[in-house]
Write a protein that holds these residues in place. Structure first.
Motif, PDB file in Angstrom:
ATOM      1  N   VAL A 147     -26.500 -43.377   2.072  1.00 10.38           N
ATOM      2  CA  VAL A 147     -26.585 -42.364   1.827  1.00 10.38           C
ATOM      3  C   VAL A 147     -27.770 -41.856   2.960  1.00 10.38           C
ATOM      4  CG1 VAL A 147     -26.368 -42.229  -0.589  1.00 10.38           C
ATOM      5  CG2 VAL A 147     -29.309 -43.148   0.816  1.00 10.38           C
ATOM      6  N   ASN A 148     -27.697 -40.626   3.459  1.00  9.21           N
ATOM      7  CA  ASN A 148     -29.135 -40.054   4.150  1.00  9.21           C
ATOM      8  C   ASN A 148     -30.478 -40.269   4.355  1.00  9.21           C
ATOM      9  OD1 ASN A 148     -30.834 -37.841   5.810  1.00  9.21           O
ATOM     10  ND2 ASN A 148     -28.466 -37.173   6.359  1.00  9.21           N
ATOM     11  N   ALA A 149     -31.075 -40.849   5.546  1.00 12.30           N
ATOM     12  CA  ALA A 149     -32.078 -41.220   5.280  1.00 12.30           C
ATOM     13  C   ALA A 149     -33.417 -40.090   5.094  1.00 12.30           C
ATOM     14  CB  ALA A 149     -32.255 -42.082   6.041  1.00 12.30           C
ATOM     15  N   ALA A 150     -33.655 -38.358   4.931  1.00 16.65           N
ATOM     16  CA  ALA A 150     -33.798 -37.424   4.892  1.00 16.65           C
ATOM     17  C   ALA A 150     -35.278 -37.756   3.800  1.00 16.65           C
ATOM     18  CB  ALA A 150     -32.897 -35.947   4.843  1.00 16.65           C
ATOM     19  N   LYS A 151     -36.165 -37.503   4.802  1.00 15.57           N
ATOM     20  CA  LYS A 151     -37.507 -37.595   3.707  1.00 15.57           C
ATOM     21  C   LYS A 151     -38.025 -36.069   3.715  1.00 15.57           C
ATOM     22  CE  LYS A 151     -38.068 -41.739   5.038  1.00 15.57           C
ATOM     23  NZ  LYS A 151     -37.076 -42.396   4.577  1.00 15.57           N
ATOM     24  N   SER A 152     -36.900 -35.039   3.633  1.00 21.24           N
ATOM     25  CA  SER A 152     -37.379 -33.404   3.236  1.00 21.24           C
ATOM     26  C   SER A 152     -36.250 -32.893   2.735  1.00 21.24           C
ATOM     27  CB  SER A 152     -38.711 -32.736   3.475  1.00 21.24           C
ATOM     28  OG  SER A 152     -37.858 -32.281   4.840  1.00 21.24           O
ATOM     29  N   LEU A 153     -35.818 -32.152   1.654  1.00 24.24           N
ATOM     30  CA  LEU A 153     -35.228 -31.307   1.743  1.00 24.24           C
ATOM     31  C   LEU A 153     -35.203 -30.227   3.086  1.00 24.24           C
ATOM     32  CD1 LEU A 153     -35.503 -29.962  -1.857  1.00 24.24           C
ATOM     33  CD2 LEU A 153     -33.625 -31.104  -1.256  1.00 24.24           C
ATOM     34  N   THR A 154     -35.757 -30.308   4.134  1.00 21.51           N
ATOM     35  CA  THR A 154     -35.580 -29.707   5.149  1.00 21.51           C
ATOM     36  C   THR A 154     -34.606 -30.621   6.776  1.00 21.51           C
ATOM     37  OG1 THR A 154     -37.751 -30.151   6.396  1.00 21.51           O
ATOM     38  CG2 THR A 154     -37.217 -28.748   5.285  1.00 21.51           C
ATOM     39  N   GLY A 155     -34.028 -31.920   5.717  1.00 23.57           N
ATOM     40  CA  GLY A 155     -33.264 -32.589   6.626  1.00 23.57           C
ATOM     41  C   GLY A 155     -32.220 -32.850   6.227  1.00 23.57           C
ATOM     42  N   GLY A 156     -31.073 -31.636   5.789  1.00 25.91           N
ATOM     43  CA  GLY A 156     -30.385 -31.483   5.991  1.00 25.91           C
ATOM     44  C   GLY A 156     -29.436 -30.591   4.636  1.00 25.91           C
ATOM     45  N   VAL A 157     -28.357 -30.615   4.941  1.00 28.03           N
ATOM     46  CA  VAL A 157     -27.780 -29.828   4.214  1.00 28.03           C
ATOM     47  C   VAL A 157     -27.232 -30.494   2.555  1.00 28.03           C
ATOM     48  CG1 VAL A 157     -25.645 -28.429   3.688  1.00 28.03           C
ATOM     49  CG2 VAL A 157     -26.415 -28.519   5.308  1.00 28.03           C
ATOM     50  N   THR A 158     -27.847 -29.434   1.151  1.00 26.50           N
ATOM     51  CA  THR A 158     -27.954 -30.264   0.215  1.00 26.50           C
ATOM     52  C   THR A 158     -26.421 -29.716  -0.952  1.00 26.50           C
ATOM     53  OG1 THR A 158     -30.073 -30.660  -0.210  1.00 26.50           O
ATOM     54  CG2 THR A 158     -29.196 -30.467  -2.250  1.00 26.50           C
ATOM     55  N   GLY A 159     -25.541 -29.906  -1.201  1.00 21.19           N
ATOM     56  CA  GLY A 159     -24.955 -29.835  -1.964  1.00 21.19           C
ATOM     57  C   GLY A 159     -24.764 -28.988  -2.939  1.00 21.19           C
ATOM     58  N   ILE A 160     -24.704 -28.234  -3.907  1.00 12.83           N
ATOM     59  CA  ILE A 160     -23.966 -27.427  -5.584  1.00 12.83           C
ATOM     60  C   ILE A 160     -22.712 -27.850  -5.677  1.00 12.83           C
ATOM     61  CG2 ILE A 160     -26.895 -26.541  -4.648  1.00 12.83           C
ATOM     62  CD1 ILE A 160     -24.886 -23.759  -4.915  1.00 12.83           C
ATOM     63  N   GLY A 161     -23.014 -27.339  -6.801  1.00 13.95           N
ATOM     64  CA  GLY A 161     -22.069 -27.066  -7.513  1.00 13.95           C
ATOM     65  C   GLY A 161     -21.894 -25.814  -8.391  1.00 13.95           C
ATOM     66  N   PHE A 162     -20.704 -25.173  -9.159  1.00 16.18           N
ATOM     67  CA  PHE A 162     -21.027 -24.076  -9.508  1.00 16.18           C
ATOM     68  C   PHE A 162     -20.399 -22.914 -10.577  1.00 16.18           C
ATOM     69  CE2 PHE A 162     -22.960 -20.690 -11.800  1.00 16.18           C
ATOM     70  CZ  PHE A 162     -21.840 -19.065 -11.611  1.00 16.18           C
ATOM     71  N   SER A 163     -20.067 -22.722 -11.600  1.00 17.39           N
ATOM     72  CA  SER A 163     -18.953 -22.300 -12.109  1.00 17.39           C
ATOM     73  C   SER A 163     -19.200 -21.344 -12.994  1.00 17.39           C
ATOM     74  CB  SER A 163     -17.593 -23.260 -12.726  1.00 17.39           C
ATOM     75  OG  SER A 163     -18.325 -24.217 -13.809  1.00 17.39           O
ATOM     76  N   GLN A 164     -18.180 -20.641 -13.182  1.00 18.74           N
ATOM     77  CA  GLN A 164     -18.711 -19.494 -15.005  1.00 18.74           C
ATOM     78  C   GLN A 164     -18.061 -19.714 -16.276  1.00 18.74           C
ATOM     79  OE1 GLN A 164     -19.694 -16.736 -14.419  1.00 18.74           O
ATOM     80  NE2 GLN A 164     -19.325 -15.850 -12.335  1.00 18.74           N
ATOM     81  N   ARG A 165     -18.268 -21.350 -16.462  1.00 12.27           N
ATOM     82  CA  ARG A 165     -18.598 -22.080 -17.537  1.00 12.27           C
ATOM     83  C   ARG A 165     -20.227 -22.023 -17.445  1.00 12.27           C
ATOM     84  NH1 ARG A 165     -14.736 -25.347 -14.432  1.00 12.27           N
ATOM     85  NH2 ARG A 165     -16.780 -26.373 -14.444  1.00 12.27           N
ATOM     86  N   GLN A 166     -20.526 -21.865 -17.050  1.00 16.34           N
ATOM     87  CA  GLN A 166     -22.121 -22.998 -16.986  1.00 16.34           C
ATOM     88  C   GLN A 166     -22.184 -21.292 -17.218  1.00 16.34           C
ATOM     89  OE1 GLN A 166     -22.077 -26.322 -14.488  1.00 16.34           O
ATOM     90  NE2 GLN A 166     -21.301 -24.427 -13.265  1.00 16.34           N
ATOM     91  N   PRO A 167     -24.522 -20.610 -18.127  1.00 14.87           N
ATOM     92  CA  PRO A 167     -25.263 -20.001 -16.866  1.00 14.87           C
ATOM     93  C   PRO A 167     -25.415 -20.085 -15.499  1.00 14.87           C
ATOM     94  CG  PRO A 167     -25.820 -20.951 -19.311  1.00 14.87           C
ATOM     95  CD  PRO A 167     -24.725 -21.250 -18.617  1.00 14.87           C
ATOM     96  N   SER A 168     -25.434 -18.931 -15.183  1.00 14.00           N
ATOM     97  CA  SER A 168     -25.995 -18.918 -13.613  1.00 14.00           C
ATOM     98  C   SER A 168     -27.795 -19.078 -13.338  1.00 14.00           C
ATOM     99  CB  SER A 168     -25.461 -17.538 -13.142  1.00 14.00           C
ATOM    100  OG  SER A 168     -26.388 -16.415 -13.833  1.00 14.00           O
ATOM    101  N   GLU A 169     -27.888 -18.765 -14.470  1.00 14.55           N
ATOM    102  CA  GLU A 169     -29.879 -18.769 -14.077  1.00 14.55           C
ATOM    103  C   GLU A 169     -30.493 -20.082 -13.569  1.00 14.55           C
ATOM    104  OE1 GLU A 169     -28.138 -16.167 -16.093  1.00 14.55           O
ATOM    105  OE2 GLU A 169     -28.568 -17.668 -17.037  1.00 14.55           O
ATOM    106  N   PRO A 170     -30.244 -21.343 -14.351  1.00 15.85           N
ATOM    107  CA  PRO A 170     -30.880 -21.922 -13.923  1.00 15.85           C
ATOM    108  C   PRO A 170     -30.231 -22.689 -12.166  1.00 15.85           C
ATOM    109  CG  PRO A 170     -29.258 -22.371 -16.642  1.00 15.85           C
ATOM    110  CD  PRO A 170     -29.243 -21.362 -15.446  1.00 15.85           C
ATOM    111  N   THR A 171     -28.714 -22.472 -12.218  1.00 19.23           N
ATOM    112  CA  THR A 171     -28.544 -22.655 -10.434  1.00 19.23           C
ATOM    113  C   THR A 171     -29.389 -21.508  -9.813  1.00 19.23           C
ATOM    114  OG1 THR A 171     -26.405 -23.648 -11.494  1.00 19.23           O
ATOM    115  CG2 THR A 171     -26.071 -22.596  -9.544  1.00 19.23           C
TER     116      THR A 171
END
Ligand code: LIP
Length: 266
Positions: A147-171
């Motif tokens: 896995v990536n050794a990034a020490k913070s969220l600025t250290g690379g790309v975060t993958g996200i998933g989303f579909s219309q089967r779930q409410p969008s607010e938390p995402t």
């Protein structure tokens, strides 16, 4: 690692390559493909069904007493009693597949004693085969991955998933917090392939507010065997009802868990 697990993992490696060849034949003739809707922005094609059948027939002919849970064909009887259970997504990233976007994969996971014991993810478009066996590390085309050794969220790309089967607010709340923390994101439409990329250090982490077991079990073992962490996806019957997923490298765990709190504890 027992011989029973090792033998199954070796058989799955042969089957996934055959499945990849079949899937690529369908991918090469999309104009002839019959595509149906399972719901809002949730499609299935004969490719999904035929690839799953090939995998199911191949594995259950070798291990007839095993259980099988597939996205399209469902479960064999009493999967909770099976000593060995296969959990299959024949084509993860179906929407990409049917639109001719080469970002999809085949995912095979083996579960036993309440734990993921082996995971295989094949992207035939590259081709790249990601494999993990519990306690034996993770690899891509035979080379070890971490896995990536990034020490913070600025250290690379975060993958996200989303579909219309779930409410969008938390995402959306998590997405806003990610951006405010200096992070960037990418949704590629395949949780399994995204998890393989987290295990290979290409993404620093991943989250989605609800996914099914067949989307993620192989990928979660890859991430753990590559030195990463995740929420306990199998808790609360995650195997049959799905769960949220958040995962990544060790350096971003506290930060990513914090911004995903609305997803993990809605
Ligand atoms: C996909 C998942 C993805 C999700 C998509 C879809 P499929 O699986 O991998 O994370 O956001 O909506 O469910 O349906 O392509 O096998």
């Amino acid at each position: 690692m027992s011989d029973a697990i090792r033998n199954r993992a070796a058989a799955a490696e042969e089957v996934i390559y055959e499945a990849g060849q079949l899937a690529m034949r369908y991918f090469g003739s999309l104009k002839d493909l019959t595509i149906e809707s399972k719901g809002l922005q949730d499609r299935v094609s004969e490719a999904d069904r035929e690839v799953e059948k090939l995998i199911r027939d191949g594995l259950l002919s070798a291990f007839p007493d095993d259980g099988f849970l597939g996205e399209e064909g469902g479960a064999t009887a009493e999967i909770e009693k099976a000593e060995f259970l296969w959990v299959i997504d024949p084509i993860d990233g179906t929407d990409n597949f049917v639109h001719g976007i080469p970002v999809w994969c085949i995912s095979i996971a083996l579960v036993s004693a309440g734990q993921i014991q082996a995971g295989l993810i094949l992207n035939p478009n590259q081709p790249e085969l990601f494999i993990a066996e519990r306690g034996r590390g993770a690899s891509c085309n035979g080379s070890p991955i971490t896995v990536n050794a990034a020490k913070s969220l600025t250290g690379g790309v975060t993958g996200i998933g989303f579909s219309q089967r779930q409410p969008s607010e938390p995402t959306l709340a998590a997405l806003a917090a990610l951006c405010q923390a200096g992070g960037v994101f990418q949704r590629n439409g395949s949780a399994a392939l995204t998890l393989a990329y987290v295990a290979a250090g290409r993404y620093i982490g991943f989250y989605e507010s609800h996914v099914n077991s067949w989307d993620v079990l192989a990928g979660l073992l890859l991430v753990h065997e590559a030195g990463g962490w995740s929420n306990d996806f199998l808790a609360n019957n995650g195997l049959q009802t799905g769960n949220p997923v958040v995962t990544g490298g060790p350096g971003i765990e506290a930060e990513l868990r914090a911004i995903c709190a609305p997803i993990i504890d809605p």
